[in-house]
Structure formats: structure tokens, C-alpha cells
Design a protein around this motif. Structure first.
Motif, PDB file in Angstrom:
ATOM      1  N   MET A   1      40.387 160.806 127.378  1.00  0.00           N
ATOM      2  CA  MET A   1      39.788 159.574 126.834  1.00  0.00           C
ATOM      3  C   MET A   1      40.896 158.535 126.611  1.00  0.00           C
ATOM      4  O   MET A   1      41.929 158.834 126.007  1.00  0.00           O
ATOM      5  N   ALA A   2      40.656 157.388 127.127  1.00  0.00           N
ATOM      6  CA  ALA A   2      41.664 156.327 127.022  1.00  0.00           C
ATOM      7  C   ALA A   2      41.792 155.851 125.585  1.00  0.00           C
ATOM      8  O   ALA A   2      40.797 155.669 124.881  1.00  0.00           O
ATOM      9  N   THR A   3      43.008 155.686 125.143  1.00  0.00           N
ATOM     10  CA  THR A   3      43.249 155.200 123.772  1.00  0.00           C
ATOM     11  C   THR A   3      43.217 153.681 123.754  1.00  0.00           C
ATOM     12  O   THR A   3      43.651 153.018 124.694  1.00  0.00           O
ATOM     13  N   GLN A   4      42.684 153.158 122.662  1.00  0.00           N
ATOM     14  CA  GLN A   4      42.623 151.709 122.511  1.00  0.00           C
ATOM     15  C   GLN A   4      43.976 151.166 122.076  1.00  0.00           C
ATOM     16  O   GLN A   4      44.649 151.747 121.222  1.00  0.00           O
ATOM     17  N   ARG A   5      44.371 150.075 122.679  1.00  0.00           N
ATOM     18  CA  ARG A   5      45.645 149.453 122.361  1.00  0.00           C
ATOM     19  C   ARG A   5      45.477 148.504 121.179  1.00  0.00           C
ATOM     20  O   ARG A   5      44.572 147.670 121.167  1.00  0.00           O
ATOM     21  N   LYS A   6      46.327 148.643 120.187  1.00  0.00           N
ATOM     22  CA  LYS A   6      46.245 147.796 119.009  1.00  0.00           C
ATOM     23  C   LYS A   6      47.135 146.560 119.198  1.00  0.00           C
ATOM     24  O   LYS A   6      48.230 146.651 119.740  1.00  0.00           O
ATOM     25  N   HIS A   7      46.629 145.441 118.714  1.00  0.00           N
ATOM     26  CA  HIS A   7      47.367 144.182 118.793  1.00  0.00           C
ATOM     27  C   HIS A   7      47.634 143.668 117.383  1.00  0.00           C
ATOM     28  O   HIS A   7      46.792 143.803 116.482  1.00  0.00           O
ATOM     29  N   LEU A   8      48.774 143.078 117.193  1.00  0.00           N
ATOM     30  CA  LEU A   8      49.111 142.433 115.929  1.00  0.00           C
ATOM     31  C   LEU A   8      48.648 140.978 115.946  1.00  0.00           C
ATOM     32  O   LEU A   8      48.513 140.366 117.011  1.00  0.00           O
ATOM     33  N   VAL A   9      48.424 140.445 114.757  1.00  0.00           N
ATOM     34  CA  VAL A   9      47.984 139.049 114.656  1.00  0.00           C
ATOM     35  C   VAL A   9      49.008 138.114 115.280  1.00  0.00           C
ATOM     36  O   VAL A   9      48.658 137.125 115.932  1.00  0.00           O
ATOM     37  N   LYS A  10      50.286 138.441 115.132  1.00  0.00           N
ATOM     38  CA  LYS A  10      51.332 137.562 115.669  1.00  0.00           C
ATOM     39  C   LYS A  10      51.272 137.458 117.194  1.00  0.00           C
ATOM     40  O   LYS A  10      51.787 136.507 117.774  1.00  0.00           O
ATOM     41  N   ASP A  11      50.632 138.451 117.851  1.00  0.00           N
ATOM     42  CA  ASP A  11      50.493 138.375 119.303  1.00  0.00           C
ATOM     43  C   ASP A  11      49.596 137.219 119.726  1.00  0.00           C
ATOM     44  O   ASP A  11      49.700 136.718 120.854  1.00  0.00           O
ATOM     45  N   PHE A  12      48.699 136.776 118.816  1.00  0.00           N
ATOM     46  CA  PHE A  12      47.759 135.709 119.139  1.00  0.00           C
ATOM     47  C   PHE A  12      48.195 134.355 118.579  1.00  0.00           C
ATOM     48  O   PHE A  12      47.486 133.361 118.742  1.00  0.00           O
ATOM     49  N   ASN A  13      49.352 134.325 117.902  1.00  0.00           N
ATOM     50  CA  ASN A  13      49.794 133.086 117.258  1.00  0.00           C
ATOM     51  C   ASN A  13      49.865 131.880 118.201  1.00  0.00           C
ATOM     52  O   ASN A  13      49.511 130.760 117.806  1.00  0.00           O
ATOM     53  N   PRO A  14      50.313 132.035 119.453  1.00  0.00           N
ATOM     54  CA  PRO A  14      50.360 130.853 120.331  1.00  0.00           C
ATOM     55  C   PRO A  14      48.997 130.213 120.572  1.00  0.00           C
ATOM     56  O   PRO A  14      48.924 129.038 120.940  1.00  0.00           O
ATOM     57  N   TYR A  15      47.924 130.977 120.340  1.00  0.00           N
ATOM     58  CA  TYR A  15      46.581 130.467 120.638  1.00  0.00           C
ATOM     59  C   TYR A  15      45.831 130.011 119.388  1.00  0.00           C
ATOM     60  O   TYR A  15      44.811 129.333 119.502  1.00  0.00           O
ATOM     61  N   ILE A  16      46.329 130.373 118.201  1.00  0.00           N
ATOM     62  CA  ILE A  16      45.577 130.060 116.978  1.00  0.00           C
ATOM     63  C   ILE A  16      46.416 129.260 115.986  1.00  0.00           C
ATOM     64  O   ILE A  16      46.021 129.115 114.825  1.00  0.00           O
ATOM     65  N   THR A  17      47.561 128.736 116.412  1.00  0.00           N
ATOM     66  CA  THR A  17      48.379 127.911 115.532  1.00  0.00           C
ATOM     67  C   THR A  17      48.413 126.467 116.033  1.00  0.00           C
ATOM     68  O   THR A  17      48.268 126.201 117.213  1.00  0.00           O
ATOM     69  N   CYS A  18      48.615 125.566 115.101  1.00  0.00           N
ATOM     70  CA  CYS A  18      48.620 124.132 115.408  1.00  0.00           C
ATOM     71  C   CYS A  18      49.996 123.715 115.924  1.00  0.00           C
ATOM     72  O   CYS A  18      51.026 124.066 115.343  1.00  0.00           O
ATOM     73  N   TYR A  19      50.006 122.932 116.985  1.00  0.00           N
ATOM     74  CA  TYR A  19      51.253 122.459 117.588  1.00  0.00           C
ATOM     75  C   TYR A  19      51.995 121.505 116.652  1.00  0.00           C
ATOM     76  O   TYR A  19      53.223 121.397 116.710  1.00  0.00           O
ATOM     77  N   ILE A  20      51.258 120.819 115.767  1.00  0.00           N
ATOM     78  CA  ILE A  20      51.868 119.797 114.913  1.00  0.00           C
ATOM     79  C   ILE A  20      52.458 120.404 113.645  1.00  0.00           C
ATOM     80  O   ILE A  20      53.631 120.209 113.337  1.00  0.00           O
ATOM     81  N   CYS A  21      51.651 121.179 112.893  1.00  0.00           N
ATOM     82  CA  CYS A  21      52.114 121.715 111.608  1.00  0.00           C
ATOM     83  C   CYS A  21      52.631 123.144 111.706  1.00  0.00           C
ATOM     84  O   CYS A  21      53.184 123.669 110.727  1.00  0.00           O
ATOM     85  N   LYS A  22      52.419 123.816 112.852  1.00  0.00           N
ATOM     86  CA  LYS A  22      52.880 125.184 113.097  1.00  0.00           C
ATOM     87  C   LYS A  22      52.168 126.219 112.229  1.00  0.00           C
ATOM     88  O   LYS A  22      52.596 127.378 112.164  1.00  0.00           O
ATOM     89  N   GLY A  23      51.097 125.833 111.551  1.00  0.00           N
ATOM     90  CA  GLY A  23      50.317 126.779 110.763  1.00  0.00           C
ATOM     91  C   GLY A  23      49.051 127.177 111.503  1.00  0.00           C
ATOM     92  O   GLY A  23      48.773 126.682 112.607  1.00  0.00           O
ATOM     93  N   TYR A  24      48.269 128.080 110.905  1.00  0.00           N
ATOM     94  CA  TYR A  24      47.012 128.470 111.517  1.00  0.00           C
ATOM     95  C   TYR A  24      46.075 127.259 111.592  1.00  0.00           C
ATOM     96  O   TYR A  24      46.075 126.406 110.704  1.00  0.00           O
ATOM     97  N   LEU A  25      45.290 127.185 112.650  1.00  0.00           N
ATOM     98  CA  LEU A  25      44.388 126.052 112.867  1.00  0.00           C
ATOM     99  C   LEU A  25      43.320 126.010 111.780  1.00  0.00           C
ATOM    100  O   LEU A  25      42.554 126.964 111.612  1.00  0.00           O
ATOM    101  N   ILE A  26      43.285 124.925 111.043  1.00  0.00           N
ATOM    102  CA  ILE A  26      42.280 124.704 110.021  1.00  0.00           C
ATOM    103  C   ILE A  26      41.320 123.631 110.526  1.00  0.00           C
ATOM    104  O   ILE A  26      41.729 122.522 110.841  1.00  0.00           O
ATOM    105  N   LYS A  27      40.053 123.983 110.626  1.00  0.00           N
ATOM    106  CA  LYS A  27      39.056 123.130 111.264  1.00  0.00           C
ATOM    107  C   LYS A  27      39.558 122.708 112.651  1.00  0.00           C
ATOM    108  O   LYS A  27      39.799 121.515 112.896  1.00  0.00           O
ATOM    109  N   PRO A  28      39.755 123.672 113.540  1.00  0.00           N
ATOM    110  CA  PRO A  28      40.321 123.365 114.868  1.00  0.00           C
ATOM    111  C   PRO A  28      39.528 122.287 115.583  1.00  0.00           C
ATOM    112  O   PRO A  28      38.311 122.355 115.699  1.00  0.00           O
ATOM    113  N   THR A  29      40.239 121.273 116.053  1.00  0.00           N
ATOM    114  CA  THR A  29      39.642 120.107 116.694  1.00  0.00           C
ATOM    115  C   THR A  29      40.290 119.904 118.059  1.00  0.00           C
ATOM    116  O   THR A  29      41.508 119.827 118.164  1.00  0.00           O
ATOM    117  N   THR A  30      39.455 119.814 119.085  1.00  0.00           N
ATOM    118  CA  THR A  30      39.937 119.728 120.458  1.00  0.00           C
ATOM    119  C   THR A  30      39.865 118.295 120.975  1.00  0.00           C
ATOM    120  O   THR A  30      38.884 117.587 120.737  1.00  0.00           O
TER     121      THR A  30
END
Length: 255
Positions: A1-30
Motif C-alpha cells: 500500500m502506497a504511503t501518503q506523502r506529508k507536506h509542511l505548510v512552508k512548502d505552500f508559502n510561495p502560493y499563499i503569501t503576499c508579494y507586498i507584505c510577505k505575510g499570509y494572504l488576507i482577503k486575497p484579491t486578484t
């Protein structure tokens, strides 16, 4: 049985952080023009000084880039699921500011009157109401016109904070109500609002006055590239460096 690979939150930081303030996206606006996403507050503040996307540098809109913004509710839910406790933290922060909101002159009575109306209408999306904050903004100086020989001089005084920033759609009638509230004038008291010595009509908007009555309009902007007091040859982005001056006084009845 294949084991599930665990991911850390920091692995997704490039996709869920704001380019301007470098924090997590609050009310993400495109930005619909280039599909780059930022915190709503960050991108709105950025567009006060520039019409270009802060990430790719492309021009979003020639005059009103705020029209090209869209909230990304799906991404917001994904971020709440990825970051433990973020939703609860934002809710606690919102409740704190609701309870500790600084009150200005005359604001207590208005809040008591307005809150029941909101409840009666069943408005659950009060956060979505920006009260024209997303409109093009204009800086205004409200100056008391003194020494006019009127009996109301002792009532109409200068404001403690005479510089304001508001929507260009605000009318002179709204400015008069604002002054009456701040100066605590009787409801029957009338004011005149002037620009360059000319009395403005109550239905005139700030944009109309700025474009047709304000004589320093050509000198009221500076170039971000060279800080020149005029439109330079580089055609760089402009920002309003000096407020438009409106004067107010007790109403003069010429009849």
C-alpha cells in the motif's frame, strides 16, 4: 500500500503569501489583468500611488486600477485550511477592533442610530461594504474662511484636523454635513463651501470641482520618476502631492 506523502505548510508559502507584505494572504484579491494575487489592503494601498502591478510591472488600468480587482474566496478558504488558527485569529482581531474602535467627534450618536438599521436590513456582509473606499480618492483641505463680518463667526471655527481624503464622488452636500457634524452646528445652520472664491453647488462632486474649478490642478501632481511639479517627458506615474483647498463660512443670504 502506497504511503501518503506529508507536506509542511512552508512548502505552500510561495502560493499563499503576499508579494507586498510577505505575510499570509488576507482577503486575497486578484488583479484580473495579470492574475497576480495580493492582500486586499496591500494592493489597494499600492494603487493609491501607482497603476502598475507591483509584481510584473504591467499597467493594470490607465485611470482606475481598482476596477480590475476581484476577491478570491476559494483561495481564502484554502489558506484557512492550510494555516491552523488563521481564521480564528482574524475573527478575534475583528472583534477587538469593533469593541475598541476609536471614536471621533459626534460619532457616538451616529453609531447608535446606524446599527439598528443594519440589523433590520439583515445585512450579514457588512465587511463587503467599503463605503466608496475603492473609488478614486482625492485629498482635500477644509479651510475656515474667517473675517467675513458675519454673525456666525463665533460658531463656525477651524477644524482641528482639516485635511481629509475621500472619494471623488463625494458631493458638496456631504461635505456640508461632515462640517456640521464636526463643528456641532444646529441642524438649521447653513454653510457655504467655496473653491477659489466661488460658491459651489450642493450637488457638485469633488471630481467635478477639481476638473473645472481648482486652478492649481496642473501643479497638483508630481511625477514619481523625477519628482517634477508637472507632467514630465518620461510620462511616469503621477500622484497627488497637494490637496485641493475648499473654504467654508456661514451662509450669506444675498436676498
Amino acid at each position: 500500500m502506497a504511503t501518503q506523502r506529508k507536506h509542511l505548510v512552508k512548502d505552500f508559502n510561495p502560493y499563499i503569501t503576499c508579494y507586498i507584505c510577505k505575510g499570509y494572504l488576507i482577503k486575497p484579491t486578484t488583479v484580473t489583468e495579470c492574475l497576480h494575487t495580493f492582500c486586499k489592503t496591500c494592493i489597494v494601498q499600492h494603487f493609491e500611488d501607482s497603476n502598475d502591478c507591483p509584481r510584473c510591472g504591467n499597467q493594470v488600468h490607465e485611470t482606475n486600477p481598482l476596477e480590475m480587482l476581484r476577491l478570491d474566496n476559494t483561495l481564502e478558504e484554502i489558506i484557512f485550511k492550510l494555516v491552523p488558527g488563521l481564521r480564528e485569529q482574524l475573527e478575534r482581531e475583528s472583534e477587538f477592533w469593533k469593541k475598541n474602535k476609536p471614536q471621533e467627534n459626534g460619532q457616538d450618536d451616529m453609531s447608535k442610530v446606524d446599527k439598528p438599521k443594519v440589523d433590520e436590513e439583515g445585512d450579514e456582509n457588512q465587511d463587503d461594504k467599503d463605503y466608496h473606499r475603492s473609488d478614486p480618492q482625492i485629498a482635500i483641505c477644509l479651510d475656515c474662511l474667517r473675517n467675513n463680518g458675519q454673525s456666525g463667526d463665533n460658531v463656525v471655527k477651524g477644524l482641528m484636523k482639516k485635511f481629509i481624503r475621500c472619494s471623488t464622488r463625494v458631493t458638496v452636500g456631504t461635505i456640508k454635513k461632515f462640517l456640521s457634524l464636526k463643528l456641532k452646528l444646529p441642524s438649521s445652520y447653513e454653510l457655504d463651501v467655496l473653491c477659489n472664491g466661488e460658491i459651489m453647488g450642493k450637488d457638485h462632486t469633488m471630481e467635478f470641482i477639481y476638473m473645472t474649478r481648482w486652478r492649481l490642478r496642473g501643479e497638483n501632481f508630481r511625477c514619481l520618476n523625477c519628482s517634477a511639479s508637472q507632467v514630465c517627458s518620461q510620462d511616469g506615474p503621477l500622484y497627488q502631492s497637494y490637496p485641493m483647498v475648499l473654504q467654508y463660512r456661514p451662509r450669506i443670504d444675498f436676498g
